[in-house]
Write a protein that holds these residues in place. Structure first.
Motif, PDB file in Angstrom:
ATOM      1  N   MET A 155      -1.850  -6.560   3.444  1.00  0.00           N
ATOM      2  CA  MET A 155      -2.196  -5.819   2.239  1.00  0.00           C
ATOM      3  C   MET A 155      -2.628  -6.768   1.122  1.00  0.00           C
ATOM      4  O   MET A 155      -3.592  -6.490   0.400  1.00  0.00           O
ATOM      5  CB  MET A 155      -0.975  -5.015   1.793  1.00  0.00           C
ATOM      6  CG  MET A 155      -1.312  -3.680   1.242  1.00  0.00           C
ATOM      7  SD  MET A 155      -0.075  -2.481   1.683  1.00  0.00           S
ATOM      8  CE  MET A 155       1.017  -2.556   0.317  1.00  0.00           C
ATOM      9  N   ALA A 179      -6.054  -8.355   1.731  1.00  0.00           N
ATOM     10  CA  ALA A 179      -7.082  -7.379   1.383  1.00  0.00           C
ATOM     11  C   ALA A 179      -7.234  -7.283  -0.130  1.00  0.00           C
ATOM     12  O   ALA A 179      -8.348  -7.191  -0.649  1.00  0.00           O
ATOM     13  CB  ALA A 179      -6.727  -6.012   1.969  1.00  0.00           C
ATOM     14  N   GLY A 180      -6.106  -7.347  -0.843  1.00  0.00           N
ATOM     15  CA  GLY A 180      -6.156  -7.262  -2.305  1.00  0.00           C
ATOM     16  C   GLY A 180      -6.929  -8.425  -2.909  1.00  0.00           C
ATOM     17  O   GLY A 180      -7.785  -8.236  -3.773  1.00  0.00           O
ATOM     18  N   PHE A 223     -10.455  -8.102  -2.085  1.00  0.00           N
ATOM     19  CA  PHE A 223     -10.993  -7.002  -2.871  1.00  0.00           C
ATOM     20  C   PHE A 223     -11.432  -7.495  -4.251  1.00  0.00           C
ATOM     21  O   PHE A 223     -12.476  -7.102  -4.768  1.00  0.00           O
ATOM     22  CB  PHE A 223      -9.945  -5.901  -3.008  1.00  0.00           C
ATOM     23  CG  PHE A 223     -10.329  -4.789  -3.926  1.00  0.00           C
ATOM     24  CD1 PHE A 223     -11.247  -3.836  -3.526  1.00  0.00           C
ATOM     25  CD2 PHE A 223      -9.801  -4.703  -5.199  1.00  0.00           C
ATOM     26  CE1 PHE A 223     -11.617  -2.811  -4.379  1.00  0.00           C
ATOM     27  CE2 PHE A 223     -10.160  -3.688  -6.054  1.00  0.00           C
ATOM     28  CZ  PHE A 223     -11.076  -2.739  -5.649  1.00  0.00           C
ATOM     29  N   ILE A 230     -13.548  -2.828   1.411  1.00  0.00           N
ATOM     30  CA  ILE A 230     -13.190  -1.814   0.409  1.00  0.00           C
ATOM     31  C   ILE A 230     -13.930  -2.114  -0.892  1.00  0.00           C
ATOM     32  O   ILE A 230     -14.462  -1.218  -1.545  1.00  0.00           O
ATOM     33  CB  ILE A 230     -11.669  -1.796   0.169  1.00  0.00           C
ATOM     34  CG1 ILE A 230     -10.927  -1.371   1.441  1.00  0.00           C
ATOM     35  CG2 ILE A 230     -11.307  -0.841  -0.964  1.00  0.00           C
ATOM     36  CD1 ILE A 230      -9.412  -1.431   1.332  1.00  0.00           C
ATOM     37  N   ARG A 273     -16.689   0.193  -3.004  1.00  0.00           N
ATOM     38  CA  ARG A 273     -16.407   0.665  -4.352  1.00  0.00           C
ATOM     39  C   ARG A 273     -17.689   1.024  -5.103  1.00  0.00           C
ATOM     40  O   ARG A 273     -17.729   2.004  -5.844  1.00  0.00           O
ATOM     41  CB  ARG A 273     -15.657  -0.431  -5.098  1.00  0.00           C
ATOM     42  CG  ARG A 273     -15.270  -0.059  -6.487  1.00  0.00           C
ATOM     43  CD  ARG A 273     -14.686  -1.258  -7.192  1.00  0.00           C
ATOM     44  NE  ARG A 273     -14.219  -0.873  -8.511  1.00  0.00           N
ATOM     45  CZ  ARG A 273     -13.643  -1.712  -9.348  1.00  0.00           C
ATOM     46  NH1 ARG A 273     -13.463  -2.955  -9.012  1.00  0.00           N
ATOM     47  NH2 ARG A 273     -13.240  -1.296 -10.536  1.00  0.00           N
ATOM     48  N   PRO A 326     -18.947   7.538   0.440  1.00  0.00           N
ATOM     49  CA  PRO A 326     -17.499   7.296   0.315  1.00  0.00           C
ATOM     50  C   PRO A 326     -16.868   6.726   1.584  1.00  0.00           C
ATOM     51  O   PRO A 326     -15.835   6.072   1.515  1.00  0.00           O
ATOM     52  CB  PRO A 326     -16.921   8.679  -0.009  1.00  0.00           C
ATOM     53  CG  PRO A 326     -17.969   9.661   0.343  1.00  0.00           C
ATOM     54  CD  PRO A 326     -19.279   8.953   0.219  1.00  0.00           C
ATOM     55  N   ALA A 342     -15.822   2.795   1.820  1.00  0.00           N
ATOM     56  CA  ALA A 342     -14.537   2.339   1.290  1.00  0.00           C
ATOM     57  C   ALA A 342     -13.372   3.019   1.998  1.00  0.00           C
ATOM     58  O   ALA A 342     -12.298   2.435   2.128  1.00  0.00           O
ATOM     59  CB  ALA A 342     -14.454   2.617  -0.216  1.00  0.00           C
ATOM     60  N   ALA A 343     -13.586   4.255   2.463  1.00  0.00           N
ATOM     61  CA  ALA A 343     -12.479   5.017   3.046  1.00  0.00           C
ATOM     62  C   ALA A 343     -12.029   4.410   4.379  1.00  0.00           C
ATOM     63  O   ALA A 343     -10.832   4.251   4.618  1.00  0.00           O
ATOM     64  CB  ALA A 343     -12.878   6.481   3.231  1.00  0.00           C
ATOM     65  N   GLY A 363      -9.781   1.282   4.346  1.00  0.00           N
ATOM     66  CA  GLY A 363      -8.505   1.624   3.724  1.00  0.00           C
ATOM     67  C   GLY A 363      -7.595   2.347   4.691  1.00  0.00           C
ATOM     68  O   GLY A 363      -6.401   2.040   4.802  1.00  0.00           O
ATOM     69  N   VAL A 364      -8.166   3.313   5.434  1.00  0.00           N
ATOM     70  CA  VAL A 364      -7.375   4.052   6.412  1.00  0.00           C
ATOM     71  C   VAL A 364      -6.850   3.090   7.486  1.00  0.00           C
ATOM     72  O   VAL A 364      -5.671   3.134   7.859  1.00  0.00           O
ATOM     73  CB  VAL A 364      -8.206   5.192   7.044  1.00  0.00           C
ATOM     74  CG1 VAL A 364      -7.454   5.802   8.218  1.00  0.00           C
ATOM     75  CG2 VAL A 364      -8.515   6.261   6.008  1.00  0.00           C
ATOM     76  N   LEU A 369      -6.237  -0.057   7.195  1.00  0.00           N
ATOM     77  CA  LEU A 369      -5.202  -0.872   6.566  1.00  0.00           C
ATOM     78  C   LEU A 369      -3.877  -0.119   6.507  1.00  0.00           C
ATOM     79  O   LEU A 369      -2.824  -0.641   6.883  1.00  0.00           O
ATOM     80  CB  LEU A 369      -5.669  -1.227   5.152  1.00  0.00           C
ATOM     81  CG  LEU A 369      -4.981  -2.339   4.400  1.00  0.00           C
ATOM     82  CD1 LEU A 369      -5.255  -3.654   5.088  1.00  0.00           C
ATOM     83  CD2 LEU A 369      -5.490  -2.390   2.969  1.00  0.00           C
ATOM     84  N   VAL A 370      -3.935   1.133   6.037  1.00  0.00           N
ATOM     85  CA  VAL A 370      -2.708   1.923   5.896  1.00  0.00           C
ATOM     86  C   VAL A 370      -2.053   2.123   7.260  1.00  0.00           C
ATOM     87  O   VAL A 370      -0.839   1.949   7.408  1.00  0.00           O
ATOM     88  CB  VAL A 370      -3.007   3.285   5.228  1.00  0.00           C
ATOM     89  CG1 VAL A 370      -1.768   4.175   5.265  1.00  0.00           C
ATOM     90  CG2 VAL A 370      -3.443   3.084   3.789  1.00  0.00           C
ATOM     91  N   VAL A 385      -0.404  -1.147   8.414  1.00  0.00           N
ATOM     92  CA  VAL A 385       0.792  -1.491   7.637  1.00  0.00           C
ATOM     93  C   VAL A 385       1.938  -0.519   7.950  1.00  0.00           C
ATOM     94  O   VAL A 385       3.089  -0.931   8.080  1.00  0.00           O
ATOM     95  CB  VAL A 385       0.478  -1.511   6.119  1.00  0.00           C
ATOM     96  CG1 VAL A 385       1.739  -1.773   5.317  1.00  0.00           C
ATOM     97  CG2 VAL A 385      -0.544  -2.589   5.814  1.00  0.00           C
TER      98      VAL A 385
END
Lengths: 301, 328
Positions: free
Chosen positions: A229, A232-233, A236, A252, A256, A263, A266-267, A270-271, A273-274, A277
């Motif tokens: 995470m 990625a931050g 980002f 991501i 942006r 969309p 970016a989506a 993120g999915v 990644l979630v 994690v």
């Protein structure tokens, strides 16, 4: 966490433990499946996806929605970005960076954390006080602020991110190992080894550490999710892995700018990644409950 | 209790001092000679040496450190390389916005997180499972991505809420309720994002702490006395489960602060995090240094507050002024 009481096992309580076992198994199975799938995608990215960087015929192929084919007949399961690059391909190749950087960072944390924790737990007196003080100090720092400071002073690169994430993530592991080693150091088998004339280092490395490492697995699993995470931050914010090399963070970031007309760019990362994690966290939870049967029994009661 | 807080305040001061020292040496370790940067690539070696002397870079490192620390502690943080404004003034304007955002979201995420965790521990079953999936997902959500998705839905698609800044362009012309409404509308998205990502971790922790306490003998006695399940849960279990949760509050502050850095960057929220990110991108060292120090100071202050709360919740800590709270 990690106090002396954590090492004593207690008998399981029949039915409740089995029920809890099922639930924890489900978490473990899900976590392992997700991580295995992500690793497989990363390893076999060249076979599973096309070129993540190639941009041909931008005008005709850019901003294609998911599940569409372009005029050249290429299928894009997750659509294309503003340069006509395949989002799935970038996601698959990005997994290499995100998982690779994440796991290497956790490895650095493990090495530092185990070394600091073991030394602090084994050698009492001032070394212990100093090392625990250092750990508390490092815990009190806002990690991202430190990461940003370092990223501003040195050129951003994957290597720097690994080092910095590793060096800011060892504290939990050090605390866990410290507690375990302290509790183990007074056990009879350790006294026996000392009595046989084994050196300090040999006692610590050969006799104590192997018994102290199990809870570390949990911290490593949770740390992996965290490291992925944070990588990625940083990417980002443009301070981690630099484009055009894809990482989930800079994917991501690039999505942006096209949030309104595309969309999915970016989506999708993120999915991914979630899900990864969540997988790492659930696996960590399940292993933790397994390692502490008394906890598992109490939680199911 | 007072003595304990004093000890904690001293160790907090030590943390800030440590951060400043670390920053100074990192700055000296970093590649690039500031003197060479200032005089430009065409300068002769003599000019570089003169510039080094003017900046004091030719003095011994301990002397440089003492001077730098003395200036920093007095609040003389220099001027920003990027904007030319005094760094101290930029940060003086920024920190209240961060405290407002982090403070409100901390309270909200704890209230909601505790409520969800208690509900899970009390009810169990399918509800517990569903909520566990929800909280672990919230826990795994990167704040900046959740923020982007919320912007996509609420700003771009439904056009309900603004996504940038703390006030509208016309804020100065608004009065009374309209002004407040404008502020709240700008606060909504960053606050919801930060609260949601904080809530998952809190609920997970509260659920675990509740279940740990629920097995204790005094809870069985409370039940045997015929107290209602709700009363047992709130007065006996939660009361004791709150102690580790409040300790966690202090420990989770650095993480919350880290989250706020990303959220502020996404929503252009005028706080310390945005100042920091913008300064890092512009390689504006004086501002980066000061923003780092202010962040550390805010975290230390929050930790002290959490410490005081633990003392309020746990009489044992109040009585034991010599003990260390960390000992478990």
């Amino acid at each position: 966490m990690g106090g002396p009481e954590g090492t004593g096992g207690r008998a399981r309580h029949g039915g409740s433990a089995v029920r809890d076992g099922l639930w924890s198994d489900r978490r473990a199975v899900f976590g392992l499946a997700v991580l295995a799938m992500a690793v497989a995608v990363a390893l076999f990215a060249p076979a599973l996806a096309g070129d993540p960087i190639a941009q041909r015929d931008i005008v005709a192929t850019r901003f294609l929605p998911p599940f569409s084919s372009d005029i050249h007949g290429a299928f894009h399961p997750l659509g294309t970005d503003r340069f006509g690059r395949d989002v799935w391909a970038r996601l698959a190749y990005g997994a290499r960076i995100s998982l690779g950087v994440g796991s290497l960072a956790v490895l650095v944390s493990l090495i530092v954390g185990v070394a600091v924790g073991a030394a602090a737990g084994f050698w009492r007196g001032w070394p212990s006080t100093a090392l625990l003080g250092l750990t508390d100090f490092a815990l009190a720092l806002p990690r991202v602020v430190l990461l940003l400071l370092l990223a501003s002073l040195w050129q951003p690169s994957a290597g720097l991110v690994i080092l910095v994430l590793g060096l800011t993530g060892w504290m939990t592991i050090a605390r866990l190992v410290h507690g375990e080693v302290r509790a183990l150091a007074v056990r009879p088998f350790v006294e026996g080894a000392v009595g046989l004339g084994a050196s300090d280092l040999r006692v610590l490395v050969r006799h104590i550490l192997p018994n102290a490492l199990t809870p570390v697995i949990v911290a490593a699993a949770l740390g992996l999710g965290n490291a992925i995470m944070l990588e990625a931050g940083l990417s980002f914010l443009g301070l981690g892995v630099q484009p055009p090399t894809p990482s989930w963070g800079n994917l991501i970031a690039s999505g942006r700018d096209t949030l309104v007309n595309a969309p999915w760019v970016a989506a999708a990362p993120g999915v991914a990644l979630v899900v990864v994690v969540v997988g790492a966290t659930l696996l960590g939870d399940a292993v933790r409950d397994r390692l502490d049967p008394s906890l598992a029994a109490r939680r199911a009661a | 209790m007072g003595l304990l807080l004093l000890r904690r305040a001293l160790s907090g001061a030590a943390v800030i001092f440590g951060v400043l020292t670390l920053m100074f040496f990192l700055l000296r370790l970093a590649p690039g000679d500031p003197a060479r940067l200032l005089v430009g690539p065409a300068a002769t070696e003599e000019q570089v040496a003169a510039q080094r002397h003017a900046l004091g870079l030719d003095r011994p490192l301990p002397a440089q450190y003492a001077t730098w620390l003395g200036r920093f502690v007095r609040g003389d943080w220099g001027t920003s390389i990027a904007t030319g404004r005094p760094v101290a003034r930029t940060l003086a304007e920024a920190w209240p916005a961060t405290v407002r955002l982090v403070g409100i979201s901390l309270v909200l995420s704890y209230l909601l997180g505790i409520a969800i965790g208690v509900l899970q521990a009390m009810r169990g079953g399918a509800l517990d499972t569903v909520l566990s999936v929800v909280t672990v997902t919230l826990f795994a959500l990167p704040g900046y991505w959740l923020g982007l998705m919320l912007v996509m839905v609420f700003t771009y698609q439904t056009r309900m809420l603004p996504a940038f800044g703390a006030a509208g362009f016309d804020a100065d012309f608004l009065t009374g309720w309209e002004r407040l409404a404008d502020r709240l509308r700008h606060l909504a998205l960053p606050l919801v994002t930060l609260t949601l990502i904080g809530l998952g971790g809190t609920a997970r922790y509260v659920r675990g702490a509740m279940l740990d306490v629920a097995g204790a003998p005094f809870v069985a006695i409370a039940r045997a006395k015929g107290l209602s399940p709700a009363r047992v849960a709130v007065r006996h279990v939660l009361r004791n489960a709150l102690i580790p949760v409040l300790t966690l509050l202090g420990l989770s502050l650095p993480a919350l602060f880290s989250g706020a850095v990303f959220i502020e960057a996404i929503f252009a929220w005028p706080g310390v995090g945005r100042v920091l990110v913008e300064a890092v991108v512009a390689r504006d060292y004086p501002t980066v240094m000061a923003a780092t120090a202010v962040s550390a100071a805010l975290v230390v202050a929050g930790n002290l507050l959490a410490e005081a709360l633990v003392g309020w919740a746990d009489p044992r800590v109040r009585a034991d002024a010599h003990g260390t709270v960390g000992a478990r």
